[in-house]
Design an enzyme around this catalytic site. Structure first.
Site, PDB file in Angstrom:
ATOM      1  N   THR A  27      31.142  27.814   4.167  1.00  0.00           N
ATOM      2  CA  THR A  27      31.492  26.421   3.864  1.00  0.00           C
ATOM      3  C   THR A  27      30.631  25.469   4.693  1.00  0.00           C
ATOM      4  O   THR A  27      30.175  24.434   4.197  1.00  0.00           O
ATOM      5  CB  THR A  27      32.993  26.173   4.146  1.00  0.00           C
TER       6      THR A  27
ATOM      7  N   GLU B 216      44.180  23.996   7.282  1.00  0.00           N
ATOM      8  CA  GLU B 216      42.823  23.819   6.763  1.00  0.00           C
ATOM      9  C   GLU B 216      41.840  23.473   7.871  1.00  0.00           C
ATOM     10  O   GLU B 216      40.683  23.873   7.847  1.00  0.00           O
ATOM     11  CB  GLU B 216      42.806  22.731   5.680  1.00  0.00           C
TER      12      GLU B 216
HETATM   13  P1  ADP Z   1      38.637  29.378   1.028  1.00  0.00           P
HETATM   14  O1  ADP Z   1      37.783  28.211   0.633  1.00  0.00           O
HETATM   15  O2  ADP Z   1      38.689  30.433  -0.030  1.00  0.00           O
HETATM   16  O3  ADP Z   1      39.976  28.990   1.583  1.00  0.00           O
HETATM   17  P2  ADP Z   1      37.554  29.393   3.604  1.00  0.00           P
HETATM   18  O4  ADP Z   1      36.249  30.016   3.958  1.00  0.00           O
HETATM   19  O5  ADP Z   1      37.702  27.927   3.607  1.00  0.00           O
HETATM   20  O6  ADP Z   1      37.937  30.050   2.227  1.00  0.00           O
HETATM   21  O7  ADP Z   1      38.717  29.915   4.592  1.00  0.00           O
HETATM   22  C1  ADP Z   1      38.796  31.172   5.003  1.00  0.00           C
HETATM   23  C2  ADP Z   1      38.756  31.206   6.539  1.00  0.00           C
HETATM   24  O8  ADP Z   1      40.065  30.987   7.067  1.00  0.00           O
HETATM   25  C3  ADP Z   1      38.307  32.562   7.036  1.00  0.00           C
HETATM   26  O9  ADP Z   1      37.507  32.365   8.162  1.00  0.00           O
HETATM   27  C4  ADP Z   1      39.602  33.249   7.428  1.00  0.00           C
HETATM   28  O10 ADP Z   1      39.443  34.201   8.455  1.00  0.00           O
HETATM   29  C5  ADP Z   1      40.461  32.077   7.921  1.00  0.00           C
HETATM   30  N1  ADP Z   1      41.907  32.338   7.749  1.00  0.00           N
HETATM   31  C6  ADP Z   1      42.849  32.352   8.731  1.00  0.00           C
HETATM   32  N2  ADP Z   1      44.060  32.614   8.215  1.00  0.00           N
HETATM   33  C7  ADP Z   1      43.902  32.789   6.897  1.00  0.00           C
HETATM   34  C8  ADP Z   1      44.790  33.090   5.833  1.00  0.00           C
HETATM   35  N3  ADP Z   1      46.107  33.283   6.034  1.00  0.00           N
HETATM   36  N4  ADP Z   1      44.291  33.165   4.594  1.00  0.00           N
HETATM   37  C9  ADP Z   1      42.971  32.975   4.375  1.00  0.00           C
HETATM   38  N5  ADP Z   1      42.076  32.703   5.317  1.00  0.00           N
HETATM   39  C10 ADP Z   1      42.535  32.596   6.584  1.00  0.00           C
END
Ligand code: ADP
Length: 310
Positions: free
Chosen positions: A182, A129
């Protein structure tokens, strides 16, 4: 010892109105699939991602980073390969990055015959995260790993409480296809809130927890109010106020922003109402002309599920 596992990893709703940064729950009908394989080569290798364009490099993918955090606490002379079928769109506000982080550490831990407890797994997943959002938050990874509703009572030390879920509690989630960063949603938040607002907020958290324990749907509904994030963040989501009003009119117990948005969740008693709420939500975005995904789900009490193990 098993060497291969296929799992379902749920999407999650964080914050849940009054529970800004501390509450979350897991969904049942939307989630990713992950395959994790023990291999002789040390370290973590992400071999395939289907469904979304995400980095395969271990250090750039949250699954890789979380898995490495776990491996660093072991002295294994082998490693793991990870394959991800990505159904949860990144940036949707229903824990896309959390699912990959949580799934990676949960699956590896199964293949290591449960060496770590669930709170320790949350700690590893939080490293993923941190890569996704810059903050090692647990409000999505905790419900994915524990299942049901979770409360993060404290980060230092990490203290996570699993809260029981009434059997008929259903969630309806709409994801309008707009982008909210975010970081932008965070920037909008005020540094300080008044004592009056804080009092209302913690009264509602207590009410919601009590309602979940006592199967009191009415109390759950009355407590789904947010004086901290929703008043400012909802301005980033076109149609939010209309969705909220129409959901309540359709019989929802309450409605709010899922995570930092743009997804909006509503909780209802029973599937019939959850379906009516979905129709109400859709009508708002059909009228505005914004495309959407919609999910109707029971609260997932179990969390991550094994689809196959060998
Ligand atoms: P959510 O709140 O839906 O998790 P976020 O915007 O917090 O979405 O997270 C997505 C971010 O994390 C994007 O920048 C994405 O490129 C990165 N990321 C890296 N690896 C992954 C993964 N395995 N799954 C989803 N997002 C990923």
């Amino acid at each position: 010892m098993n060497t291969e596992i296929k799992i379902f990893v749920p999407a999650t709703v964080a914050n849940v109105s009054c529970g800004f940064d501390v509450l979350g729950f897991a969904l049942d009908t939307v989630g990713d699939e992950m395959m994790i394989r023990k291999v002789s080569q040390k370290g973590i290798k992400i071999t395939k991602i289907i469904g979304q364009d995400l980095p395969l490099e271990t250090h750039k993918n949250v699954a890789g980073v979380a898995a490495l955090a776990l491996l660093a606490k072991t002295d294994t002379n082998f490693g793991f390969e990870i394959e991800i079928i990505k159904n949860i769109k990144p940036g949707s506000g229903i824990g896309s990055s959390a699912a990959s982080s949580a799934g990676a550490v949960w699956g590896i831990n199964k293949l290591l015959e449960g060496r770590f407890n669930t709170t320790e797994l949350v700690q590893f997943a939080m490293e993923g995260e941190k890569l996704a959002s810059g903050v090692a938050h647990a409000d999505n990874v905790a419900p994915a790993l524990f299942g049901g509703f979770t409360l993060i009572r404290s980060y230092n030390p990490l203290d996570i409480i699993k809260i029981p879920t009434p059997n008929e509690l259903m969630a309806t989630i709409i994801h309008p296809q707009i982008e909210i960063k975010t970081a932008d949603a965070r920037k909008l938040l005020k540094e300080n809130i008044s004592l009056k607002e804080a009092t209302k907020q913690w009264a509602n958290v207590g009410g919601l927890i009590s309602g979940l324990y006592s199967n009191n749907y009415n109390l759950i509904g009355r407590s789904l109010q947010d004086y901290v994030a929703e008043p400012v963040r909802s301005t980033l989501i076109p149609g939010f106020n209309d969705v909220k009003k129409t959901c309540i009119d359709a019989g929802a117990l309450g409605c709010g922003i899922s995570g930092s948005g743009p997804s909006i969740f509503a909780l209802s008693k029973g599937e019939k109402t959850a379906l009516k709420v979905a129709e109400a939500m859709k009508a708002v975005y059909d009228k505005i002309g914004i495309e959407y995904d919609i999910h109707i789900s029971k609260v997932n009490k179990q969390g991550i599920k094994i689809l196959d193990i060998k």
